[in-house]
Design an enzyme around this catalytic site. Structure first.
Site, PDB file in Angstrom:
ATOM      1  CB  SER A 282      -0.890  -0.138   1.130  1.00  0.00           C
ATOM      2  OG  SER A 282      -1.950   0.731   1.079  1.00  0.00           O
TER       3      SER A 282
ATOM      4  CG  ASP B 283      -6.960  -3.467  -2.846  1.00  0.00           C
ATOM      5  OD1 ASP B 283      -7.393  -2.498  -2.229  1.00  0.00           O
ATOM      6  OD2 ASP B 283      -5.711  -3.715  -2.810  1.00  0.00           O
TER       7      ASP B 283
ATOM      8  CG  HIS C 242      -5.694  -2.755   0.555  1.00  0.00           C
ATOM      9  ND1 HIS C 242      -4.902  -2.396  -0.602  1.00  0.00           N
ATOM     10  CD2 HIS C 242      -4.762  -1.868   1.708  1.00  0.00           C
ATOM     11  CE1 HIS C 242      -3.870  -1.455  -0.057  1.00  0.00           C
ATOM     12  NE2 HIS C 242      -3.981  -1.123   1.001  1.00  0.00           N
TER      13      HIS C 242
END
Length: 273
Positions: free
Chosen positions: A95, A224, A253
């Site tokens: 991320s 996600d 995610h």
């Protein structure tokens, strides 16, 4: 505890385990290095040297009022790798941490790096702009900013649900994961988390990705809900030479935590080939 003091006096907390080939982890927003526990233990047990840090303003690192941007995050990472004299490392970022790793390569090159793994990374650009019309509308990030500023504790518990895909009918909900995200995030400074939202959403990493010259693995779930696959890995992987994209059907995610066996095996295979 281990700390590295960078040029502006900020103390960056880090873990450094083992003595094998180094693997360096960069975490996502708004948590800390502990989110990598399943991967770190797995690789440590297989003879790798494992390094992970808490981003400035997050976790156990100090809480400065400045420097909450991708350039500084990348420079903090560079300072740590220099201090530890890390060589031939694999950098792994999830991320926001994927953005940090990408900007590191863009600013500092790959003299210490042999491979890169980007998992659900916020690259090349998340926010909707004139040049990125299919991006996430700025109103979404404004909402995250508002909730972080005004209702952080409640918001973090709510955010954990889509991060781990627990709002899907087939999901097996883990209250422990929800609690761990909340606890890690609440360790961080609210100003750092607030300003990091701009860094993760509005930074354009396209030119950084074009500078990659080492084997790179992109990993992402096609469900996600935080970093849309079609805006991130599907685009970014086309900008990186010698890259591979691995998409996990139905994965959220936070797949390093929800499906550690699969992600660990994927990383290990990449390290050993």
């Amino acid at each position: 505890m281990n700390f590295n003091t960078v040029s502006d006096g900020t103390q960056i907390f880090f873990k450094d385990w083992g003595k094998g080939k180094p693997v360096v982890f960069s975490h996502g927003w708004p948590v800390n290095a502990d989110c990598w526990d399943p991967q770190m233990l797995f690789l440590l047990q297989r003879g790798y040297r494992i390094i992970a840090h808490d981003r400035r303003g997050h976790g156990r690192s100090s809480q400065p009022s400045e420097g909450h941007n991708m350039d500084t995050y990348a420079d903090d990472l560079a300072a740590l790798l220099d201090k530890l004299d890390v060589k031939d490392a694999t950098l792994i970022g999830h991320s926001t941490g994927g953005g940090e790793v990408t900007r590191y390569v863009g600013r500092h090159g790959t003299r210490r790096v042999s491979k890169v793994v980007l998992i659900g990374a916020v690259v090349p650009l998340m926010a909707q702009t004139a040049d990125n019309p299919n991006g996430v509308p700025m109103a979404v990030y404004d909402g995250i900013r508002k909730n972080t500023a005004q209702h952080r504790s409640d918001f973090l518990k709510q955010l954990a649900v889509p991060v781990y895909g627990f709002n899907r009918p087939y999901a097996k909900v883990s209250q422990g994961l929800i609690d761990s995200l909340w606890a890690a995030a609440m360790m961080g400074a609210i100003n750092a988390e607030y300003e990091c939202i701009k860094a993760l959403s509005e930074t354009d990493f396209a030119e950084d990705l074009k500078k990659f010259d080492v084997p790179t693995l992109f990993i992402q779930g096609d469900d996600d809900q935080i970093v849309p696959l079609e805006l991130s890995s599907m685009v970014a992987s086309k900008l990186v030479k010698n890259s591979t994209l691995k998409v996990y059907p139905g994965a959220p995610h936070g797949l390093p935590q929800t499906m550690p066996d699969e992600v660990n095996a994927e990383i290990l295979n990449f390290l050993e080939t």
